[in-house]
Design an enzyme around this catalytic site. Structure first.
Site, mmCIF file in Angstrom:
data_model
loop_
_atom_site.group_PDB
_atom_site.id
_atom_site.type_symbol
_atom_site.label_atom_id
_atom_site.label_comp_id
_atom_site.label_asym_id
_atom_site.label_seq_id
_atom_site.Cartn_x
_atom_site.Cartn_y
_atom_site.Cartn_z
ATOM 1 N N HIS A 216 -14.184 -25.998 -10.669
ATOM 2 C CA HIS A 216 -13.620 -26.278 -9.345
ATOM 3 C C HIS A 216 -13.796 -27.734 -8.925
ATOM 4 O O HIS A 216 -13.059 -28.219 -8.073
ATOM 5 C CB HIS A 216 -14.193 -25.315 -8.304
ATOM 6 C CG HIS A 216 -13.543 -23.978 -8.386
ATOM 7 N ND1 HIS A 216 -14.085 -22.943 -9.108
ATOM 8 C CD2 HIS A 216 -12.354 -23.538 -7.920
ATOM 9 C CE1 HIS A 216 -13.263 -21.921 -9.053
ATOM 10 N NE2 HIS A 216 -12.204 -22.236 -8.342
ATOM 11 N N ARG B 138 -7.624 -22.456 -0.573
ATOM 12 C CA ARG B 138 -8.923 -21.944 -1.039
ATOM 13 C C ARG B 138 -9.896 -21.977 0.139
ATOM 14 O O ARG B 138 -10.623 -22.949 0.326
ATOM 15 C CB ARG B 138 -9.446 -22.808 -2.192
ATOM 16 C CG ARG B 138 -8.696 -22.622 -3.506
ATOM 17 C CD ARG B 138 -9.363 -23.439 -4.615
ATOM 18 N NE ARG B 138 -8.941 -23.020 -5.923
ATOM 19 C CZ ARG B 138 -7.955 -23.594 -6.622
ATOM 20 N NH1 ARG B 138 -7.295 -24.597 -6.120
ATOM 21 N NH2 ARG B 138 -7.649 -23.147 -7.822
ATOM 22 N N ARG C 84 -6.117 -17.709 0.977
ATOM 23 C CA ARG C 84 -6.820 -16.848 0.027
ATOM 24 C C ARG C 84 -8.208 -16.603 0.631
ATOM 25 O O ARG C 84 -8.907 -17.558 0.986
ATOM 26 C CB ARG C 84 -6.927 -17.590 -1.312
ATOM 27 C CG ARG C 84 -7.379 -16.767 -2.506
ATOM 28 C CD ARG C 84 -8.821 -16.925 -2.885
ATOM 29 N NE ARG C 84 -9.298 -18.222 -3.252
ATOM 30 C CZ ARG C 84 -9.270 -18.744 -4.482
ATOM 31 N NH1 ARG C 84 -8.719 -18.091 -5.463
ATOM 32 N NH2 ARG C 84 -9.816 -19.918 -4.713
ATOM 33 N N GLU D 12 -5.545 -12.107 -11.406
ATOM 34 C CA GLU D 12 -6.363 -13.034 -12.195
ATOM 35 C C GLU D 12 -7.383 -12.308 -13.061
ATOM 36 O O GLU D 12 -8.297 -12.919 -13.599
ATOM 37 C CB GLU D 12 -7.030 -14.076 -11.301
ATOM 38 C CG GLU D 12 -7.803 -13.532 -10.128
ATOM 39 C CD GLU D 12 -8.410 -14.627 -9.246
ATOM 40 O OE1 GLU D 12 -8.434 -15.797 -9.627
ATOM 41 O OE2 GLU D 12 -8.878 -14.264 -8.151
ATOM 42 N N ASN E 280 -6.303 -19.583 -13.974
ATOM 43 C CA ASN E 280 -7.616 -20.133 -14.378
ATOM 44 C C ASN E 280 -8.568 -19.000 -14.733
ATOM 45 O O ASN E 280 -9.193 -18.993 -15.792
ATOM 46 C CB ASN E 280 -8.227 -20.972 -13.255
ATOM 47 C CG ASN E 280 -7.253 -21.966 -12.674
ATOM 48 O OD1 ASN E 280 -6.319 -22.364 -13.354
ATOM 49 N ND2 ASN E 280 -7.447 -22.345 -11.436
ATOM 50 N N ASP E 281 -8.679 -18.055 -13.823
ATOM 51 C CA ASP E 281 -9.564 -16.923 -14.109
ATOM 52 C C ASP E 281 -8.936 -15.958 -15.109
ATOM 53 O O ASP E 281 -9.632 -15.370 -15.920
ATOM 54 C CB ASP E 281 -9.926 -16.184 -12.811
ATOM 55 C CG ASP E 281 -11.062 -16.889 -12.094
ATOM 56 O OD1 ASP E 281 -12.016 -17.307 -12.772
ATOM 57 O OD2 ASP E 281 -10.988 -17.046 -10.868
ATOM 58 N N ARG F 275 -15.117 -20.412 -17.965
ATOM 59 C CA ARG F 275 -14.368 -21.641 -17.704
ATOM 60 C C ARG F 275 -15.274 -22.814 -17.338
ATOM 61 O O ARG F 275 -14.845 -23.964 -17.322
ATOM 62 C CB ARG F 275 -13.306 -21.415 -16.601
ATOM 63 C CG ARG F 275 -13.889 -21.042 -15.269
ATOM 64 C CD ARG F 275 -12.833 -20.509 -14.322
ATOM 65 N NE ARG F 275 -12.323 -21.514 -13.420
ATOM 66 C CZ ARG F 275 -11.669 -21.238 -12.286
ATOM 67 N NH1 ARG F 275 -11.408 -19.985 -11.954
ATOM 68 N NH2 ARG F 275 -11.243 -22.180 -11.511
ATOM 69 N N CYS G 11 -0.489 -19.652 -8.979
ATOM 70 C CA CYS G 11 -1.227 -20.664 -8.211
ATOM 71 C C CYS G 11 -2.365 -21.253 -9.031
ATOM 72 O O CYS G 11 -3.090 -22.116 -8.559
ATOM 73 C CB CYS G 11 -1.739 -20.100 -6.896
ATOM 74 S SG CYS G 11 -2.963 -18.807 -7.116
#
Ligand code: PEP
Ligand code: MG
Length: 541
Positions: free
Chosen positions: A188, A295, A331, A429, A452-453, A463, A500
């Protein structure tokens, strides 16, 4: 010490003075002592000081969040007074003739392990509390200060590693670039750098002790290198490169106000990912079609206590107002893993990426969740707000969320507040969510794919783990097939699907995504016009 290479995780070139972030050493040294009685006295004095600190924290939390939120500090104070705990520390000092901080680390860890081995979930969770208390004591004994995050004027931040919470605490106008020894491109911190359009390099093999605040650095976020004390020629090179980049941006400017439509008429929404009100300005500057991912957890980072409902309401409302008629997808809280805040007391986990995070925290601690939901429902009156939930793995979770949304609604109704229930979507995700996307599609208004996840969980790759970066491949066939499956299930049930995650900004896949029928791509603001250019030059047929 001159030029070093690293992973370029966010593009751009800058030259400026560095600020070296001071960190404390997390390893507690073992030192022999010939005065064990003196060490024991020091530990006892540190325990008194820690209890005073905890009392102050209790009082502050009590006035700000009330008794339930403050209770943890009272419990910590009680634990610190526990004779067994203190006796265990004294025994280590006496038998091993060692320094107090080391004895606290050893005795504290064995207590923590004892708690983690217990059957009862409540007792298990106390392990993290013991570690917290021990760390506090060690901090006092070793004279640790909080990491110094103050930055005097715009500079290149150089550190061993950074957390999202630390970035959030810094004044972003002062961050010219980030350069760290550790870190992964899908962390992140890297995502934040891209969202904020700050050049960043990670995995740079620096010897920090040989650097000092104030020295000049040239950061090349394209080529992946940092040059300390650059020569005149190197500065000149940077100036020319920066001008070239400016020129490219100027060319993209002409695309502002134009549609994201292919030559043969297929259109797609391109929105921005943001983490704060300031980012929303960047989104507008880059002509975003809306906010595809806010986020919200960044509002919780880098602070000492929970943001109140009112604070959150104000932020969401301002973002919504700023975006006018454009939609803003909030989110809900996705804390955990690399996004940590002490006051959540999430504790240490062996496997945090697969652990207590995101919607799991919200469902287990509904008061935290409902505070956020009330803020979102209230803000929804002021703009085109939608809400989405992270890390979903089952239909039951969505049903439990809806029950909590209903509770939040009733609470607002009882308080006479104005509110609106926004459209609700889920992030896709986890592989589980992909596989049941047909069932989820019947329950929700939209899907947003968190690549990403999804990559992390599909490829079984943490990650955050920089050693695995060569294996972390979001373009893996498995991920692309999953995206296809989600889009198909969404459309079959009459809802829209977007991406996203960071893959949405991969320009080598933009054409493919349009052909796959994705309805939205939400990306870092600086990528919006680049995607628009590709889309306007392609045709689906
Ligand atoms: C994702 O997982 O792709 C995502 C968008 O969420 P985050 O990166 O915040 O986990
Ligand atoms: Mg995610």
């Amino acid at each position: 010490m001159k030029e070093f290479c690293g992973k370029p995780v966010s593009r751009g070139i800058v030259v400026g003075p560095i600020t070296l972030l001071e960190r404390r050493d997390s390893q507690v040294g073992r030192r022999k002592t010939d005065d064990p009685a003196g060490e024991i006295e020091r530990v006892k004095a540190a325990a008194v000081k820690a209890r005073q600190q905890l009392k102050a924290l209790f009082d502050k939390a009590f006035t700000e969040v009330g008794e339930p939120g403050a209770a943890i500090f009272e419990a910590y104070g009680t634990m610190l007074g526990d004779e067994e705990y203190l006796n265990a520390i004294c025994t280590v000092i006496q038998t091993e003739q060692v320094n107090g901080a080391y004895a606290v680390a050893v005795a504290g860890e064995s207590f923590a392990e004892m708690f983690s081995g217990m059957e009862d979930d409540y007792m298990k969770a106390r392990a993290a509390d013991v570690r917290d208390i021990s760390n506090r004591l060690i901090g006092i004994l070793e004279g640790y200060k909080e990491a110094d995050l103050s930055v005097d004027g715009p500079s290149v931040i150089v550190a061993d590693d950074l957390t999202p919470g630390e970035i959030v605490q810094m004044d972003r106008d002062n961050i010219l670039a980030l350069v760290t020894v550790h870190g992964s491109a899908s962390s992140h911190v890297a995502i934040l750098a891209r969202m904020m359009n700050i050049p960043a390099l990670m995995g740079v093999p620096l010897e920090l002790s040989r650097l000092h605040t104030g020295m000049e650095a040239l950061v090349d976020g394209f080529g992946g290198r940092v040059i300390f004390e650059p020569s005149k020629g190197e500065r000149e090179w940077a100036r020319v490169r920066m001008e070239e980049e400016q020129e490219k941006l100027r060319l993209l400017e002409s695309l502002k106000g134009k549609e994201n439509v292919t030559r043969d008429g297929r259109s797609i929404r391109i929105c921005a990912n943001i983490g704060s009100l300031e980012d929303a300005r960047l989104a507008l500057e880059n002509d975003a079609g809306g906010i595809g991912l806010f986020r919200s957890e960044f509002l919780y980072l880098g602070r000492k206590e929970f943001p109140t409902e009112e604070e959150q309401f104000q932020t969401y409302k301002q973002v919504a107002r700023m975006m006018g008629e454009k939609r803003v997808i909030i989110r809900t809280l996705d804390m955990g893993a690399d996004k940590q805040a002490d006051y959540f007391h999430l504790g240490e986990e062996k496997n945090p990426a697969m652990g207590y995070r995101a919607i799991r925290i919200c469902l287990k601690q509904p008061d935290i969740f409902k505070t956020q939901l009330r803020a979102v429902l209230r803000a929804a009156v002021s703009g085109n707000i939608l809400v989405m939930y992270p890390m979903i793995t089952s239909v039951e979770e969505v049903q439990r969320i809806y029950a909590l949304v209903e509770e939040a609604r009733q609470e607002l109704e009882a308080a006479g507040a104005s509110y609106r229930i926004p459209k609700q979507g889920v992030m896709i995700e986890t592989p589980a969510a992909v596989m049941i996307s047909d069932e989820l599609a019947e329950l929700v208004d939209f899907f947003s794919i968190g690549t990403n996840d999804l990559t992390q969980y599909t490829l079984a790759i943490d990650r955050q783990n920089e050693k695995l970066e060569d294996f972390y491949n979001p373009c893996h066939k498995a991920i692309l097939r999953m995206i296809g499956m989600v889009v198909e299930n969404a459309h079959k049930h009459g809802i829209w699907a977007g991406i996203c995650g960071e893959l949405g900004a991969d320009t080598s896949l933009t054409e493919k995504f349009v052909r796959m029928g994705l309805d939205e791509l939400s990306v870092a603001p600086s990528m919006i016009l680049k995607l628009r250019k590709i889309i306007r030059e392609m045709s689906v047929s």
